[in-house]
Structures are given as C-alpha cells and as structure tokens.
Design an enzyme around this catalytic site. Structure first.
Site, PDB file in Angstrom:
ATOM      1  N   GLY A   9      71.906  31.109   2.749  1.00 11.77           N
ATOM      2  CA  GLY A   9      70.438  31.229   2.747  1.00 11.77           C
ATOM      3  C   GLY A   9      70.014  32.671   2.967  1.00 11.77           C
ATOM      4  N   GLY A  12      66.285  34.564   2.025  1.00 10.85           N
ATOM      5  CA  GLY A  12      65.016  34.218   2.659  1.00 10.85           C
ATOM      6  C   GLY A  12      64.446  35.340   3.504  1.00 10.85           C
ATOM      7  N   GLN A  13      63.365  35.012   4.218  1.00 13.18           N
ATOM      8  CA  GLN A  13      62.653  36.024   5.001  1.00 13.18           C
ATOM      9  C   GLN A  13      63.582  36.703   6.014  1.00 13.18           C
ATOM     10  OE1 GLN A  13      59.739  34.618   7.827  1.00 13.18           O
ATOM     11  NE2 GLN A  13      58.794  36.621   8.049  1.00 13.18           N
ATOM     12  N   ASP A  35      73.154  32.167  -1.489  1.00 14.74           N
ATOM     13  CA  ASP A  35      71.909  31.398  -1.514  1.00 14.74           C
ATOM     14  C   ASP A  35      72.022  30.404  -2.664  1.00 14.74           C
ATOM     15  OD1 ASP A  35      68.935  32.221  -0.085  1.00 14.74           O
ATOM     16  OD2 ASP A  35      68.867  30.775  -1.734  1.00 14.74           O
ATOM     17  N   ILE A  36      71.038  29.518  -2.753  1.00 13.69           N
ATOM     18  CA  ILE A  36      71.083  28.515  -3.823  1.00 13.69           C
ATOM     19  C   ILE A  36      70.556  29.095  -5.134  1.00 13.69           C
ATOM     20  CG2 ILE A  36      68.802  27.489  -3.407  1.00 13.69           C
ATOM     21  CD1 ILE A  36      70.211  24.738  -3.728  1.00 13.69           C
ATOM     22  N   TYR A 143      60.632  19.028  10.737  1.00  9.91           N
ATOM     23  CA  TYR A 143      61.369  20.279  10.988  1.00  9.91           C
ATOM     24  C   TYR A 143      61.820  20.350  12.446  1.00  9.91           C
ATOM     25  CZ  TYR A 143      61.846  25.424  11.414  1.00  9.91           C
ATOM     26  OH  TYR A 143      62.272  26.700  11.661  1.00  9.91           O
ATOM     27  N   LYS A 147      65.605  20.448  14.131  1.00  7.90           N
ATOM     28  CA  LYS A 147      66.083  21.521  15.015  1.00  7.90           C
ATOM     29  C   LYS A 147      66.543  20.932  16.350  1.00  7.90           C
ATOM     30  CE  LYS A 147      65.423  25.110  12.340  1.00  7.90           C
ATOM     31  NZ  LYS A 147      66.571  25.802  11.735  1.00  7.90           N
ATOM     32  N   ILE A 173      58.304  34.639  12.974  1.00  9.38           N
ATOM     33  CA  ILE A 173      58.848  35.974  12.687  1.00  9.38           C
ATOM     34  C   ILE A 173      57.951  36.711  11.682  1.00  9.38           C
ATOM     35  CG2 ILE A 173      60.879  37.257  11.929  1.00  9.38           C
ATOM     36  CD1 ILE A 173      61.459  35.545  14.397  1.00  9.38           C
TER      37      ILE A 173
HETATM   38  P1  NAD Z   1      63.228  31.064   4.268  1.00  9.81           P
HETATM   39  O1  NAD Z   1      62.596  29.811   3.791  1.00  9.81           O
HETATM   40  O2  NAD Z   1      62.504  32.353   4.057  1.00  9.81           O
HETATM   41  O3  NAD Z   1      64.687  31.224   3.645  1.00  9.81           O
HETATM   42  C1  NAD Z   1      65.569  30.147   3.514  1.00  9.81           C
HETATM   43  C2  NAD Z   1      66.543  30.478   2.410  1.00  9.81           C
HETATM   44  O4  NAD Z   1      67.394  29.347   2.239  1.00  9.81           O
HETATM   45  C3  NAD Z   1      65.869  30.747   1.048  1.00  9.81           C
HETATM   46  O5  NAD Z   1      66.349  31.948   0.498  1.00  9.81           O
HETATM   47  C4  NAD Z   1      66.285  29.541   0.194  1.00  9.81           C
HETATM   48  O6  NAD Z   1      66.465  29.864  -1.178  1.00  9.81           O
HETATM   49  C5  NAD Z   1      67.580  29.147   0.856  1.00  9.81           C
HETATM   50  N1  NAD Z   1      67.940  27.745   0.594  1.00  9.81           N
HETATM   51  C6  NAD Z   1      67.114  26.677   0.487  1.00  9.81           C
HETATM   52  N2  NAD Z   1      67.828  25.572   0.206  1.00  9.81           N
HETATM   53  C7  NAD Z   1      69.124  25.952   0.142  1.00  9.81           C
HETATM   54  C8  NAD Z   1      70.339  25.284  -0.108  1.00  9.81           C
HETATM   55  N3  NAD Z   1      70.368  23.950  -0.362  1.00  9.81           N
HETATM   56  N4  NAD Z   1      71.486  25.994  -0.099  1.00  9.81           N
HETATM   57  C9  NAD Z   1      71.477  27.329   0.139  1.00  9.81           C
HETATM   58  N5  NAD Z   1      70.359  28.027   0.372  1.00  9.81           N
HETATM   59  C10 NAD Z   1      69.193  27.348   0.388  1.00  9.81           C
HETATM   60  O7  NAD Z   1      63.573  30.863   5.831  1.00  9.81           O
HETATM   61  P2  NAD Z   1      63.675  31.978   6.969  1.00  9.81           P
HETATM   62  O8  NAD Z   1      62.313  32.227   7.494  1.00  9.81           O
HETATM   63  O9  NAD Z   1      64.504  33.113   6.505  1.00  9.81           O
HETATM   64  O10 NAD Z   1      64.439  31.133   8.091  1.00  9.81           O
HETATM   65  C11 NAD Z   1      65.843  31.199   8.272  1.00  9.81           C
HETATM   66  C12 NAD Z   1      66.205  30.285   9.426  1.00  9.81           C
HETATM   67  O11 NAD Z   1      65.481  30.689  10.611  1.00  9.81           O
HETATM   68  C13 NAD Z   1      65.858  28.812   9.210  1.00  9.81           C
HETATM   69  O12 NAD Z   1      66.834  28.009   9.827  1.00  9.81           O
HETATM   70  C14 NAD Z   1      64.558  28.653   9.942  1.00  9.81           C
HETATM   71  O13 NAD Z   1      64.385  27.325  10.376  1.00  9.81           O
HETATM   72  C15 NAD Z   1      64.761  29.591  11.117  1.00  9.81           C
HETATM   73  N6  NAD Z   1      63.479  30.024  11.699  1.00  9.81           N
HETATM   74  C16 NAD Z   1      62.639  30.856  11.009  1.00  9.81           C
HETATM   75  C17 NAD Z   1      61.440  31.259  11.587  1.00  9.81           C
HETATM   76  C18 NAD Z   1      60.486  32.177  10.864  1.00  9.81           C
HETATM   77  O14 NAD Z   1      59.397  32.490  11.390  1.00  9.81           O
HETATM   78  N7  NAD Z   1      60.818  32.679   9.705  1.00  9.81           N
HETATM   79  C19 NAD Z   1      61.087  30.797  12.871  1.00  9.81           C
HETATM   80  C20 NAD Z   1      61.960  29.924  13.533  1.00  9.81           C
HETATM   81  C21 NAD Z   1      63.170  29.565  12.952  1.00  9.81           C
END
Ligand code: NAD
Length: 319
Positions: A9, A12-13, A35-36, A143, A147, A173
């Site tokens: 993954g 992502g962000q 990533d996917i 969600y 978690k 974040i």
């Molecule tokens: P995001 O949604 O920006 O990125 C997730 C990534 O996972 C994406 O690039 C997506 O393409 C990829 N993905 C989706 N399905 C997939 C699959 N089946 N196989 C492989 N990749 C796949 O999420 P993020 O904000 O980068 O969050 C990353 C982690 O941090 C997550 O576990 C999220 O729950 C946790 N988190 C994030 C925040 C936040 O504010 N961003 C806060 C708390 C926890």
C-alpha cells in the site's frame, strides 16, 4: 545488518512519504514498494516496485521470499469514510491483509511487522479528553472495528507466537504530497489546497469539532523511531496511543488566515460529522513518550506555514 523491507500500500498518503524516508535510511534497493495499482507514478518510478494485492497471501509470500524481506510495513487499508460506503470490502481487506503478514511472521518468513491502527478504535463511550492508552473501545465504524480486532490479533500473535509486530494509533495525518484516501480528517488537508486555489473552503465538519491530528513528518518520525526501538523497551503490543496536536476546523482556519488574510470558511457537516463525534478530541500518549522518547516537532502554526509554503511551490504560486 541492513534491513530488507516490503511496503504494502505504498502509493497512499502515508506510504508515499514512508517509502522515501525508509529508502533514505536503508538504501533505495533495500526497500520494495508495492501497491494494487501504479497510479502514483512518481513513487512507482522512484525505486523497486511490485504490484501486490494485500489480500493475496501467496503474492506477499512470494515477494518476501524472492527479495529476502525481513520487515513488512502494511499500509493498505480502506479508511473510515470509504469503509462506511463499502463495509464488507473494508472488513475483508483490513483484517485479511493483517492476518497474511502476521502468519508470515509466525511461520518465520519475515521477522518484523509495522501495522498502523487509528484513533478510530475509540467510540462514543470512550473518555473524549486526554483519552488513555487502556480504556473503553467500542468503535461505531466498520473501519474502527477492523482496527480494534487488528490490535487484539497483533497482541495475540506477539504473546502466543512471539511475533515482533509494532503499531501506532495514528491520529489524522496532514500532508502535502499525496492526497488523503477517504478518511474523516481529510478536511484538514483539503482546506490548505482550497485556501490557495480559491480562497475559501466548505468544511464537512462543524466548526468546533476538535480532533487529534499530526503533520506527516512527525508521523513518519514516530513510525521509524518505533521500528528502531530495542525490543526490550516496548510495553505495548496492541497499538501505542500517539499524539501531537488537537484542533477544530475554526482553529485551523484561523491559523490559515494569519498567512492568507482573505481566506474564508463555511460549514456544512455531512455523514462524517457522526464519525468525528464518536472519536476523542485529545489523546494521552505518555506511554509512547516514556517507552521510546516520542516527541513531535510540529504545532499548528508551524505546520500551517510548512503546508502553505510547499503547496505554493506545487501550484506555482508566487511566495
Ligand atoms: P491511503 O488510502 O492513502 O492509501 C492506501 C493505499 O493502499 C493506496 O495506495 C491503495 O491503492 C492501496 N490499496 C488499497 N487496496 C489494496 C490492496 N487490496 N492491495 C494493496 N494495496 C491496496 O491510506 P493512508 O492514509 O496512507 O493510510 C495508511 C494506513 O494508515 C492505513 O492502515 C490507515 O488505516 C492508517 N491510518 C491513516 C490515517 C490518516 O490520516 N491517513 C490515520 C490513521 C490510520
């Protein structure tokens, strides 16, 4: 000895910036991003990259074996707002991907895991102010449920099988590189973009909704520091409370106005208000501060200046 890392993954962000930092620390070729999809071309072209579906156990296992991976950062998930739209998909991805990496560690294929939890593990029965590490957790979102069970399984795999899995309950974040992926705190990123692009922002949360937040640089610092901490210092194997700043939409708007006096904000709460109302407004992270000396660098004012400076460069706006 150098670590060989797989990030699942990575586009992502958080994954985007985590990949860059881990490559700085461990070397570009020692960090496989996956990533996917290949949507984020900058990331895809920045070093070794593989397409991996986090729900596919064999794909993860093959990659770990082919590259002698010892550490996996599992960042793939469906986030809070998207999870409410697709509950079964969120359950399927968020829980099964975690089982896959936990089982790879249990079987000795990998040695160490980072898996992020979230403030979404808390619910409306949790004390909202200065939420303790050990407290009532009755999440009301899909969600949050994923978690919470994830935390239980992490602790179980550590206690039962000695798996070295480490976790943080990230707050919302805030970052300027990749856009957020469908969470309830996304407003605190969108607001900076809209402030620069059109000078106004319609917020999907009400003006006094206080939530725990953190600048991306601090989230990455916390993640790498936790993973480098000697194992004997760690006392939490579910997930550490982690905090930096808490603010309301009104307060972030005021900090933007100090830099851009013409900026204005309006409020139109939608379904995400109920999610935010079920979450804490501030977090007690004293155990993280004690166990591995956690300390943030960014407060709201410093973060706002940094966000606006970086986004002006991105949008080619004169300073
Ligand atoms: P995001 O949604 O920006 O990125 C997730 C990534 O996972 C994406 O690039 C997506 O393409 C990829 N993905 C989706 N399905 C997939 C699959 N089946 N196989 C492989 N990749 C796949 O999420 P993020 O904000 O980068 O969050 C990353 C982690 O941090 C997550 O576990 C999220 O729950 C946790 N988190 C994030 C925040 C936040 O504010 N961003 C806060 C708390 C926890």
């Amino acid at each position: 000895m150098s670590s060989k890392i797989l990030i699942i993954g990575a586009c992502g962000q958080i994954g985007t910036e985590l990949t860059t930092k881990l490559r700085e620390i461990y070397g570009v070729n020692n960090v496989i991003a996956s990533d996917i999809n290949t949507r984020n071309l900058d990331l895809v072209n920045s070093g070794p990259f593989e397409i991996i579906d986090a729900k596919n156990f064999n794909a993860i296992k093959d990659c770990c074996k082919n590259h002698n991976i010892d550490t996996v950062y599992l960042m793939a998930a469906l986030l809070s707002a998207t999870g409410e739209k697709y509950p079964m998909e969120a359950w399927d991805l968020n829980t099964n991907a975690l089982f896959h990496v936990l089982n790879l560690a249990k079987d000795g294929v990998i040695k160490k895991i980072f898996w992020p939890s979230s403030i979404a593990v808390f619910g409306s029965t949790t004390p909202r102010e200065n939420t303790p590490q050990h407290t009532i957790c009755e999440p009301t979102t899909v969600y949050g449920i994923t978690k919470q069970v994830g935390e239980r399984w992490c602790e179980y795999y550590h206690n039962k099988y000695g798996v070295d899995v480490r976790s943080l309950r990230y707050p919302g974040i805030i970052s300027h590189k990749a856009m957020p992926g469908g969470g309830t705190t996304d407003y605190a990123v969108e607001i900076y973009h809209e402030a620069l692009k059109i000078g106004t922002y319609e917020c999907f949360l009400s003006k006094d909704t206080s939530l725990p937040m953190m600048f991306m640089a601090d989230a990455i610092k916390a993640t790498t520091e936790l993973m480098q901490t000697p194992v004997e210092h760690l006392t939490i194997r579910s997930s550490y409370n982690l905090a930096a700043i808490s603010f309301t939409p009104k307060e972030i708007a005021e900090s933007i106005k100090k830099q851009l006096p013409e900026f204005s904000i309006t409020y139109k709460p939608d379904f995400r208000q109920a999610i935010a109302d079920s979450w804490p407004s501030s977090i007690d992270d004293s155990i993280a501060r004690k166990d591995w000396n956690w300390k943030e660098n960014y407060n709201l004012e410093v973060m706002t200046i940094e966000m606006l400076t970086q986004l002006k460069l991105k949008y080619r706006i004169e300073p």
